[in-house]
Design a protein around this motif. Structure first.
Motif, PDB file in Angstrom:
ATOM      1  N   VAL A 127       0.843  -1.208   0.000  1.00 26.74           N
ATOM      2  CA  VAL A 127       0.000   0.000   0.000  1.00 26.74           C
ATOM      3  C   VAL A 127       0.874   1.253   0.000  1.00 26.74           C
ATOM      4  O   VAL A 127       1.895   1.308   0.679  1.00 26.74           O
ATOM      5  N   ILE A 128       0.430   2.257  -0.756  1.00 27.75           N
ATOM      6  CA  ILE A 128       0.950   3.622  -0.577  1.00 27.75           C
ATOM      7  C   ILE A 128      -0.133   4.377   0.197  1.00 27.75           C
ATOM      8  O   ILE A 128      -1.318   4.317  -0.179  1.00 27.75           O
ATOM      9  N   LEU A 129       0.281   5.053   1.266  1.00 25.80           N
ATOM     10  CA  LEU A 129      -0.692   5.741   2.117  1.00 25.80           C
ATOM     11  C   LEU A 129      -0.355   7.240   2.171  1.00 25.80           C
ATOM     12  O   LEU A 129       0.328   7.697   3.088  1.00 25.80           O
ATOM     13  N   PRO A 130      -0.794   7.997   1.162  1.00 25.95           N
ATOM     14  CA  PRO A 130      -0.525   9.446   1.199  1.00 25.95           C
ATOM     15  C   PRO A 130      -1.406  10.124   2.246  1.00 25.95           C
ATOM     16  O   PRO A 130      -2.540   9.700   2.477  1.00 25.95           O
ATOM     17  N   VAL A 131      -0.866  11.159   2.868  1.00 23.95           N
ATOM     18  CA  VAL A 131      -1.633  11.946   3.850  1.00 23.95           C
ATOM     19  C   VAL A 131      -1.886  13.316   3.217  1.00 23.95           C
ATOM     20  O   VAL A 131      -0.936  13.964   2.768  1.00 23.95           O
ATOM     21  N   HIS A 132      -3.120  13.729   3.182  1.00 20.47           N
ATOM     22  CA  HIS A 132      -3.433  15.061   2.625  1.00 20.47           C
ATOM     23  C   HIS A 132      -3.245  16.079   3.752  1.00 20.47           C
ATOM     24  O   HIS A 132      -4.212  16.557   4.359  1.00 20.47           O
ATOM     25  N   LEU A 133      -1.974  16.386   3.983  1.00 19.74           N
ATOM     26  CA  LEU A 133      -1.595  17.114   5.189  1.00 19.74           C
ATOM     27  C   LEU A 133      -2.079  18.564   5.201  1.00 19.74           C
ATOM     28  O   LEU A 133      -1.956  19.268   4.196  1.00 19.74           O
ATOM     29  N   PHE A 134      -2.572  18.995   6.324  1.00 22.83           N
ATOM     30  CA  PHE A 134      -3.023  20.366   6.605  1.00 22.83           C
ATOM     31  C   PHE A 134      -4.252  20.763   5.778  1.00 22.83           C
ATOM     32  O   PHE A 134      -4.703  21.905   5.841  1.00 22.83           O
ATOM     33  N   GLY A 135      -4.784  19.845   4.941  1.00 22.42           N
ATOM     34  CA  GLY A 135      -5.938  20.175   4.102  1.00 22.42           C
ATOM     35  C   GLY A 135      -5.587  20.316   2.643  1.00 22.42           C
ATOM     36  O   GLY A 135      -6.435  20.678   1.826  1.00 22.42           O
ATOM     37  N   HIS A 136      -4.298  20.038   2.301  1.00 19.31           N
ATOM     38  CA  HIS A 136      -3.885  20.112   0.890  1.00 19.31           C
ATOM     39  C   HIS A 136      -3.659  18.708   0.353  1.00 19.31           C
ATOM     40  O   HIS A 136      -2.876  17.948   0.927  1.00 19.31           O
ATOM     41  N   PRO A 137      -4.325  18.348  -0.759  1.00 16.52           N
ATOM     42  CA  PRO A 137      -4.179  16.980  -1.257  1.00 16.52           C
ATOM     43  C   PRO A 137      -2.773  16.663  -1.749  1.00 16.52           C
ATOM     44  O   PRO A 137      -2.078  17.532  -2.292  1.00 16.52           O
ATOM     45  N   ALA A 138      -2.370  15.420  -1.537  1.00 16.18           N
ATOM     46  CA  ALA A 138      -1.112  14.923  -2.108  1.00 16.18           C
ATOM     47  C   ALA A 138      -1.274  14.833  -3.623  1.00 16.18           C
ATOM     48  O   ALA A 138      -2.394  14.884  -4.141  1.00 16.18           O
ATOM     49  N   ASP A 139      -0.155  14.659  -4.319  1.00 16.86           N
ATOM     50  CA  ASP A 139      -0.174  14.641  -5.790  1.00 16.86           C
ATOM     51  C   ASP A 139      -0.652  13.255  -6.265  1.00 16.86           C
ATOM     52  O   ASP A 139       0.148  12.361  -6.533  1.00 16.86           O
ATOM     53  N   MET A 140      -1.959  13.092  -6.338  1.00 19.08           N
ATOM     54  CA  MET A 140      -2.555  11.752  -6.453  1.00 19.08           C
ATOM     55  C   MET A 140      -2.340  11.060  -7.800  1.00 19.08           C
ATOM     56  O   MET A 140      -2.188   9.836  -7.836  1.00 19.08           O
ATOM     57  N   HIS A 141      -2.337  11.780  -8.901  1.00 19.70           N
ATOM     58  CA  HIS A 141      -2.237  11.078 -10.195  1.00 19.70           C
ATOM     59  C   HIS A 141      -0.943  10.281 -10.331  1.00 19.70           C
ATOM     60  O   HIS A 141      -0.986   9.090 -10.616  1.00 19.70           O
ATOM     61  N   PRO A 142       0.228  10.909 -10.094  1.00 21.20           N
ATOM     62  CA  PRO A 142       1.449  10.091 -10.155  1.00 21.20           C
ATOM     63  C   PRO A 142       1.475   8.980  -9.116  1.00 21.20           C
ATOM     64  O   PRO A 142       2.029   7.905  -9.373  1.00 21.20           O
ATOM     65  N   ILE A 143       0.871   9.212  -7.969  1.00 21.18           N
ATOM     66  CA  ILE A 143       0.824   8.158  -6.934  1.00 21.18           C
ATOM     67  C   ILE A 143       0.000   6.975  -7.461  1.00 21.18           C
ATOM     68  O   ILE A 143       0.405   5.804  -7.345  1.00 21.18           O
ATOM     69  N   MET A 144      -1.126   7.263  -8.081  1.00 17.67           N
ATOM     70  CA  MET A 144      -1.981   6.186  -8.619  1.00 17.67           C
ATOM     71  C   MET A 144      -1.253   5.438  -9.745  1.00 17.67           C
ATOM     72  O   MET A 144      -1.400   4.225  -9.902  1.00 17.67           O
ATOM     73  N   LYS A 145      -0.470   6.196 -10.504  1.00 15.12           N
ATOM     74  CA  LYS A 145       0.276   5.585 -11.614  1.00 15.12           C
ATOM     75  C   LYS A 145       1.328   4.596 -11.079  1.00 15.12           C
ATOM     76  O   LYS A 145       1.463   3.478 -11.575  1.00 15.12           O
ATOM     77  N   ILE A 146       2.062   5.039 -10.048  1.00 14.35           N
ATOM     78  CA  ILE A 146       3.070   4.158  -9.432  1.00 14.35           C
ATOM     79  C   ILE A 146       2.387   2.925  -8.851  1.00 14.35           C
ATOM     80  O   ILE A 146       2.857   1.791  -9.003  1.00 14.35           O
ATOM     81  N   ALA A 147       1.240   3.141  -8.192  1.00 10.43           N
ATOM     82  CA  ALA A 147       0.516   2.020  -7.565  1.00 10.43           C
ATOM     83  C   ALA A 147       0.088   1.011  -8.635  1.00 10.43           C
ATOM     84  O   ALA A 147       0.228  -0.199  -8.456  1.00 10.43           O
ATOM     85  N   LYS A 148      -0.383   1.535  -9.738  1.00 11.49           N
ATOM     86  CA  LYS A 148      -0.848   0.643 -10.817  1.00 11.49           C
ATOM     87  C   LYS A 148       0.331  -0.167 -11.375  1.00 11.49           C
ATOM     88  O   LYS A 148       0.238  -1.386 -11.550  1.00 11.49           O
ATOM     89  N   LYS A 149       1.438   0.544 -11.594  1.00 10.92           N
ATOM     90  CA  LYS A 149       2.623  -0.111 -12.163  1.00 10.92           C
ATOM     91  C   LYS A 149       3.117  -1.260 -11.274  1.00 10.92           C
ATOM     92  O   LYS A 149       3.544  -2.297 -11.768  1.00 10.92           O
ATOM     93  N   HIS A 150       3.030  -1.076  -9.942  1.00 12.04           N
ATOM     94  CA  HIS A 150       3.572  -2.086  -9.015  1.00 12.04           C
ATOM     95  C   HIS A 150       2.470  -2.927  -8.363  1.00 12.04           C
ATOM     96  O   HIS A 150       2.733  -3.651  -7.410  1.00 12.04           O
ATOM     97  N   ASP A 151       1.252  -2.778  -8.855  1.00 18.61           N
ATOM     98  CA  ASP A 151       0.113  -3.537  -8.343  1.00 18.61           C
ATOM     99  C   ASP A 151      -0.085  -3.322  -6.832  1.00 18.61           C
ATOM    100  O   ASP A 151      -0.158  -4.274  -6.046  1.00 18.61           O
ATOM    101  N   LEU A 152      -0.121  -2.067  -6.431  1.00 23.97           N
ATOM    102  CA  LEU A 152      -0.305  -1.713  -5.016  1.00 23.97           C
ATOM    103  C   LEU A 152      -1.666  -1.063  -4.816  1.00 23.97           C
ATOM    104  O   LEU A 152      -2.248  -0.524  -5.763  1.00 23.97           O
ATOM    105  N   LYS A 153      -2.134  -1.069  -3.588  1.00 19.34           N
ATOM    106  CA  LYS A 153      -3.354  -0.334  -3.240  1.00 19.34           C
ATOM    107  C   LYS A 153      -2.951   1.064  -2.760  1.00 19.34           C
ATOM    108  O   LYS A 153      -1.824   1.275  -2.294  1.00 19.34           O
TER     109      LYS A 153
END
Ligand SMILES: Cc1ncc(COP(=O)(O)O)c(C=O)c1O
Length: 377
Positions: A127-153
């Motif tokens: 799993v990759i567990l990004p935290v949307h710290l202080f109310g600002h979202p993490a950079d989700m698209h590249p995170i989802m791309k990495i997760a897809k490439k490595h078959d992670l949740k």
């Protein structure tokens, strides 16, 4: 004039009648556990996040822990996250039996440094567990791309980001599951503890529903061993009333942030929070950075201005995580920022005069400091 760090009484007063009525309705019904209020709030929150499912749980820590369990995480697995978050994020990981793996933060946005994720992925990573710290979202698209490439949740910690957006989508609604806390001071806060898991995956929703209620879907038929982590009916009633105001309260937080931005823009010694172009920041916290943070905080305290440190010691340097074997210097950005960050008063009902007072005291402190250094020369 003092300025509180936050003031929940102002919000209560503004909607007291509606809240009191909602609580009274629960008491009149005397249905206190998993009743109509939980059901309707789950539906409304799913619709707010535009997800298919939302499952109410007892708090944000459990939202994360149960979401991870529902994604099949356990002993022997690794979960990647950041060291500059509240310990609840990592408690949830280790309490599934999985290992916490840290990645440093992005120096501009304070969220997970996407370019450093892949080097931490092993055959055990789940799993990759990004935290949307202080109310600002993490950079989700590249995170989802990495997760897809490595078959992670991807499990999102959106405990500080109710209503925040990334490329038009709500924080929490992008990964396999999104986890929220309704701790009283959050953008959407209960009158006690509460939490929620949102997801588009029916299996994840169903497993969280089972885990929160002793592993049962039908009374006394336990498909697995779960726990007691249900969202309280009275809290759901309160949250249902407040959810209708969340967008307006977030608008006011954003407005307050822009007033701070305007007043502090010429202050070189202060680094203000940024909002990425693709994001909508909801300012759970308005966090500045400055070199002599401790002295500034002392000055503001002496002027009765409330401030906070989120968070003063990165998790990899906490005694609780000595066993992970990290050392000072492992995550230089998180470590440097822990000594510079200062959270200023931020809540929807904060007034313009109060923000002006905070900004003016910051300027007074810095001017005094400059005078002192001139005298010393
Ligand atoms: C980033 C983050 N994760 C998790 C949590 C845990 O939420 P709770 O306090 O509702 O268990 C919090 C709450 O403070 C938080 O800020």
């Amino acid at each position: 004039m003092g300025v509180p760090f936050f003031d929940l009484k102002r919000q209560y007063r503004s909607i007291k009648n509606e809240l009191d009525t909602a609580v009274q309705q629960v008491m009149d019904s005397s249905r206190f556990v998993l009743g109509e209020k939980v059901k309707s709030f789950e539906k409304e929150f799913a619709s707010f996040c535009k997800t298919d499912f939302a499952v109410g749980v007892a708090n944000g820590t459990d939202a994360l822990r149960l979401a991870l369990l529902a994604c099949g995480i356990g002993k022997g697995d690794e979960v990647i996250t950041i060291p500059n978050t509240f310990i609840a994020t990592t408690e949830a990981i280790s309490q599934t039996g999985a290992k916490i793996v840290f990645v440093d933060i992005d120096p501009q946005m304070y969220n997970i440094s996407v370019s450093q994720i892949e080097e931490k992925i092993t055959e055990r990573t789940q799993v990759i567990l990004p935290v949307h710290l202080f109310g600002h979202p993490a950079d989700m698209h590249p995170i989802m791309k990495i997760a897809k490439k490595h078959d992670l949740k991807v499990v999102e910690d959106a405990c500080q980001a109710h209503g925040a957006e990334y490329k038009g989508k709500k924080a929490g609604a992008i990964g396999d599951a999104g986890c929220f806390s309704f701790y009283p001071s959050k953008n959407l806060g209960a009158f006690g503890d509460g939490g929620m898991v949102v997801t588009n995956d029916e299996g994840v929703a169903q497993r969280v529903r089972m885990f929160r209620d002793h592993g049962q879907m039908k009374k006394y038929e336990h498909l697995l061993e779960g726990t007691n982590s249900r969202l309280d009916e009275i809290q759901a009633a309160i949250l249902g009333v407040k959810l209708k105001r969340l967008e307006e309260w977030n608008r006011l937080r954003r407005q307050n942030a822009s007033v701070y931005d305007g007043l502090l823009q010429d202050v070189d010694e202060v680094v203000r929070p940024l909002e990425a172009e693709c994001a909508k920041h909801v300012y759970y916290l308005y966090v500045i950075r400055t070199d002599r943070r401790d002295e500034l905080q002392e000055w503001l305290t002496s002027e009765s201005i409330g401030t906070g440190l989120h968070y003063p010691v990165p998790l990899h340097l906490q005694e609780a995580y000595e066993y992970l074997g990290y050392r000072n210097g492992d995550f230089p950005v998180a470590e440097e920022y822990a000594e510079q960050i200062l959270s200023l008063p931020m809540f929807p009902e904060l007034t313009g005069d109060e923000i002006a007072k905070v900004a003016s005291e910051i300027k007074t402190f810095l001017a005094r400091r400059q005078d002192q250094s001139l005298t010393a020369v």
